[in-house]
Design a protein around this motif. Sequence first.
Motif, PDB file in Angstrom:
ATOM      1  N   ASP A  50      34.514 112.386  84.581  1.00 36.80           N
ATOM      2  CA  ASP A  50      33.852 112.199  83.458  1.00 36.80           C
ATOM      3  C   ASP A  50      34.266 112.879  82.215  1.00 36.80           C
ATOM      4  O   ASP A  50      34.079 113.961  82.195  1.00 36.80           O
ATOM      5  N   GLY A  52      33.559 112.143  79.096  1.00 35.75           N
ATOM      6  CA  GLY A  52      32.717 112.034  77.999  1.00 35.75           C
ATOM      7  C   GLY A  52      31.802 110.826  78.133  1.00 35.75           C
ATOM      8  O   GLY A  52      31.106 110.487  76.881  1.00 35.75           O
ATOM      9  N   SER A  53      31.760 109.986  78.970  1.00 37.85           N
ATOM     10  CA  SER A  53      30.985 108.703  79.120  1.00 37.85           C
ATOM     11  C   SER A  53      29.717 108.732  78.886  1.00 37.85           C
ATOM     12  O   SER A  53      28.953 110.073  79.204  1.00 37.85           O
ATOM     13  N   THR A  95      36.241 113.421  75.070  1.00 40.98           N
ATOM     14  CA  THR A  95      35.590 114.225  73.924  1.00 40.98           C
ATOM     15  C   THR A  95      36.510 115.391  73.737  1.00 40.98           C
ATOM     16  O   THR A  95      37.016 116.075  74.387  1.00 40.98           O
ATOM     17  N   ARG A  96      36.429 115.968  72.352  1.00 39.49           N
ATOM     18  CA  ARG A  96      37.012 117.369  72.114  1.00 39.49           C
ATOM     19  C   ARG A  96      36.421 118.292  73.164  1.00 39.49           C
ATOM     20  O   ARG A  96      37.588 119.060  73.682  1.00 39.49           O
ATOM     21  N   ASN A  97      35.409 118.347  73.556  1.00 42.77           N
ATOM     22  CA  ASN A  97      35.038 119.413  74.464  1.00 42.77           C
ATOM     23  C   ASN A  97      35.379 119.177  76.106  1.00 42.77           C
ATOM     24  O   ASN A  97      34.892 120.061  76.684  1.00 42.77           O
ATOM     25  N   MET A  98      35.728 118.111  75.972  1.00 43.13           N
ATOM     26  CA  MET A  98      36.398 117.865  77.408  1.00 43.13           C
ATOM     27  C   MET A  98      37.699 117.804  77.757  1.00 43.13           C
ATOM     28  O   MET A  98      38.464 117.558  78.605  1.00 43.13           O
ATOM     29  N   GLU A  99      38.286 117.690  76.727  1.00 42.56           N
ATOM     30  CA  GLU A  99      39.878 117.572  76.505  1.00 42.56           C
ATOM     31  C   GLU A  99      40.531 118.493  77.391  1.00 42.56           C
ATOM     32  O   GLU A  99      41.506 118.250  78.287  1.00 42.56           O
ATOM     33  N   THR A 100      40.408 119.782  77.385  1.00 41.31           N
ATOM     34  CA  THR A 100      41.110 121.005  78.165  1.00 41.31           C
ATOM     35  C   THR A 100      40.694 120.680  79.547  1.00 41.31           C
ATOM     36  O   THR A 100      41.551 120.731  80.405  1.00 41.31           O
ATOM     37  N   ALA A 101      39.310 120.377  79.917  1.00 44.97           N
ATOM     38  CA  ALA A 101      38.967 120.395  81.268  1.00 44.97           C
ATOM     39  C   ALA A 101      39.669 119.125  81.869  1.00 44.97           C
ATOM     40  O   ALA A 101      40.136 119.272  83.126  1.00 44.97           O
ATOM     41  N   ASN A 132      36.576 109.905  65.150  1.00 42.22           N
ATOM     42  CA  ASN A 132      35.304 110.563  65.314  1.00 42.22           C
ATOM     43  C   ASN A 132      35.771 111.899  65.684  1.00 42.22           C
ATOM     44  O   ASN A 132      36.619 112.149  66.507  1.00 42.22           O
ATOM     45  N   TYR A 133      35.115 112.883  64.627  1.00 40.96           N
ATOM     46  CA  TYR A 133      35.516 114.358  64.875  1.00 40.96           C
ATOM     47  C   TYR A 133      35.298 114.839  66.352  1.00 40.96           C
ATOM     48  O   TYR A 133      36.075 115.691  66.594  1.00 40.96           O
ATOM     49  N   ALA A 134      34.343 114.082  67.242  1.00 45.23           N
ATOM     50  CA  ALA A 134      34.068 114.695  68.512  1.00 45.23           C
ATOM     51  C   ALA A 134      34.810 114.316  69.438  1.00 45.23           C
ATOM     52  O   ALA A 134      34.783 114.682  70.719  1.00 45.23           O
ATOM     53  N   ILE A 135      35.731 113.255  69.159  1.00 49.15           N
ATOM     54  CA  ILE A 135      36.400 112.558  70.198  1.00 49.15           C
ATOM     55  C   ILE A 135      38.032 112.718  69.862  1.00 49.15           C
ATOM     56  O   ILE A 135      38.507 112.535  68.878  1.00 49.15           O
TER      57      ILE A 135
ATOM     58  N   HIS B 133      31.222 123.703  70.800  1.00 45.29           N
ATOM     59  CA  HIS B 133      32.043 124.775  71.423  1.00 45.29           C
ATOM     60  C   HIS B 133      32.899 125.861  70.848  1.00 45.29           C
ATOM     61  O   HIS B 133      33.021 125.682  69.544  1.00 45.29           O
ATOM     62  N   HIS B 135      36.004 126.229  70.653  1.00 48.23           N
ATOM     63  CA  HIS B 135      37.221 126.243  69.957  1.00 48.23           C
ATOM     64  C   HIS B 135      36.865 125.289  68.742  1.00 48.23           C
ATOM     65  O   HIS B 135      37.966 124.848  68.004  1.00 48.23           O
ATOM     66  N   ALA B 149      33.381 111.987  59.047  1.00 50.65           N
ATOM     67  CA  ALA B 149      33.444 111.633  60.211  1.00 50.65           C
ATOM     68  C   ALA B 149      34.456 111.700  60.995  1.00 50.65           C
ATOM     69  O   ALA B 149      34.497 111.797  62.094  1.00 50.65           O
ATOM     70  N   THR B 151      37.101 113.534  60.484  1.00 49.99           N
ATOM     71  CA  THR B 151      37.833 115.041  60.507  1.00 49.99           C
ATOM     72  C   THR B 151      38.445 115.441  61.918  1.00 49.99           C
ATOM     73  O   THR B 151      38.056 115.223  62.514  1.00 49.99           O
ATOM     74  N   TYR B 206      29.542 119.107  76.589  1.00 54.36           N
ATOM     75  CA  TYR B 206      30.837 118.647  76.895  1.00 54.36           C
ATOM     76  C   TYR B 206      30.814 117.150  76.748  1.00 54.36           C
ATOM     77  O   TYR B 206      31.934 116.499  76.332  1.00 54.36           O
ATOM     78  N   THR B 207      29.865 116.139  76.807  1.00 51.93           N
ATOM     79  CA  THR B 207      30.044 114.912  76.557  1.00 51.93           C
ATOM     80  C   THR B 207      29.625 114.726  74.866  1.00 51.93           C
ATOM     81  O   THR B 207      29.289 113.562  74.782  1.00 51.93           O
ATOM     82  N   HIS B 208      29.401 115.667  74.076  1.00 51.94           N
ATOM     83  CA  HIS B 208      29.076 115.362  72.724  1.00 51.94           C
ATOM     84  C   HIS B 208      29.977 114.541  72.022  1.00 51.94           C
ATOM     85  O   HIS B 208      31.399 114.557  71.950  1.00 51.94           O
TER      86      HIS B 208
END
Lengths: 170, 527
Positions: A50, A52-53, A95-101, A132-135, B133, B135, B149, B151, B206-208
């Motif tokens: 997953d 980021g679903s 998501t940006r936070n899951m990209e590396t994983a 989207n900044y987060a994706i 996070h 990074h 939005a 960025t 992580y899913t943000h």
Amino acid sequence: MLRILKKALFTGVKSEALAEAGQQIETVGPELEAVIKKRFRGSLAIRAVDAGSCNGCELEIHATNNCYYDIERYGIHFTASPRFADMLLVTGPVTRNMETALKMTYEAMPKPSLVVAVGDCAANCGVFGKNNYAIAGAVADIIPVDVVIHGCPPDPTDIIRGILTAINRT
Amino acid sequence: MTVNTWFAEKMGNHGIHSTYLEDHHPAHMPCLEIRLIDWSSAAQLARQLEMRFTALWAAEGGEHDEHLRYTYMVFAHPKHRHVMLRTALRANEPAVSSISEHFIAAMRMERVIQEMFDIEVSGIPDPRPWLKHEHWPADAHPLCGDFAADTVMPRCPGEYPFIRAEGSGVYEIPVGPVHAGIIEPGHFRFLAVGEHILNLEERLGYTHKGIEKRLQGQQAEQAIHLASRASGDMTVAFGWAFARAVEAAAGVVIPARASALRAILCERERMANHIGDIGAICNDASFAFMQAQMQRLREDMARLHKQLFGHRLLMDLIKPGGVSVDLNAEQNLLLRQQTSALAIEVESLRSIYADHSGMQERVIGSGPVSLEEAISIGLTGYAGRASGIYVDERVEEAYPPYDRLNVRIPEGRDGDVATRVWVRFEEIAESARLIETLLGDLPDDDICSIWQAPDAGVSGLACIESWRGEIVCWVRFGNQGCIDRCTLHDPSEVNWLGLELAVRHVPVPDFPLNNKSFNCSYSGNDL
């Protein structure tokens, strides 16, 4: 124990018979089994990630394991480690936070490996959007994708059909 | 409707001056503006009055005072209902004092306003970033108006400081974000001694997906698709919470048939998830029979949903003003028959579960959360009810159609895995009863009212009891009916803390069992 046996007996076999017409999974089933037997020696190991679903796609991937679809009867099983997985099933916009994983999971797999992007978000970021900044992007923007399954979320039948399509590409 | 002045009077008695804001609805959940200096003492007063904390967030001023930033917090009292407090922060150096010493559950939400709005929260016990996070660039504050939005943020070096333990024999087990199973991503850092967990630290985010930022500027009809995907397994409840918040702001009253249909969908969602999770909990204790049976029942539900409503998980059926699906007499009968048959079957499986000694051995006494601990964090939903907090918005707020139903709340005490499962079995039976009652007496009117967005600056609050617990949704409108700020609060934000409390001294191999018994949403927490 007796009650368990009785319940199991009265429930009967729920897995949908391969010969029955009209159900999408039946036309997929035998074909899938044959391909897996031939190319993967009867066993296809899938690692689900997953990225980021919203967890809707996870519910439907889970459903492929229930007694109606029983994906295991075709020799397909979900594994806990990417180290011995043949296929990566990825859901969600990455998501940006899951990209590396996600990249690390892909790199940990033995090659050649297959990647199936499950759901509209994995395909094109869906309602969450690419700008989207987060994706970080759709799955194909991050790792090479073999097959995309659309739907929000896709039905279990579509997921099984997508897996077959990916296998046929090898 | 008359304005609820209860909390304003209480604050007045304690020397806290407040102003009632007329552009917020509904009036029985008033928004009171207080002075910045009174922020923490208002929270302290709420604690003294035995109110529960439900949410905390921040917003920019919007159309009229765009340079100001506000913080909001919501408390609820079983009898005197919700109150929203708002305070304006100083324009040049926005700062607010932490309320974590009164309500520890507020802390992660304070961490979020800190990183998303660049607001300094003074006295916060844990100032580490939460969703942001390591990074992310230090100066990225996505919910500020000057942060675009779309960025593209550069990837920066950095490390997250986890809690450490000293002493001989203590070791760390890092797990995730990719877990061994088909589940959402998150990181767990266990500190363990021998077989037992000393401390669990959750690291989420992580899913943000930037949901709150993306909601800004959308029309309500469009935004509801996004809001109802905050957590896919709670799609009906999130859709309902969002719809109810915008309807409160706009003063739109929905037809009785629409609210009955919403409740039917919401209770079906409750049943499906409880059934699925009970199966999964049994599977984690290697009782595969129960997993197979429960997944079969869940699939039966999904198939009927597809047949009747066109979607297996009931997505996109609620819209501002009502619902988009109706039931004819034949479909009504079909749904009623399946619901009652399911309830009977679950009861028979329940007796097998209850008599299975191997299963009971694993669940009884595992991962207890005491009433005292549960109150201190404000545990919600079935996890709260298992520990002795019998809070349920369907009873307290009794929003339609629950105002004409008598919802029975299971009252657990032991707060362990077994009780959490027990509560869920009870709730399946109760939801089935509610669905049958609603279907038997479906009001004969429209399924939708005309939707008309309110003027700029008007806001609405809604609290809905999802299967996980209370969802809080607040929406403020901007120009041309666009959403100017919307915040969604998943009950998991609080219940994740419950899991951390529950697993202390639990053997590491029993963690999955406990995790599943809470089954908190990652996506709903991370948004």
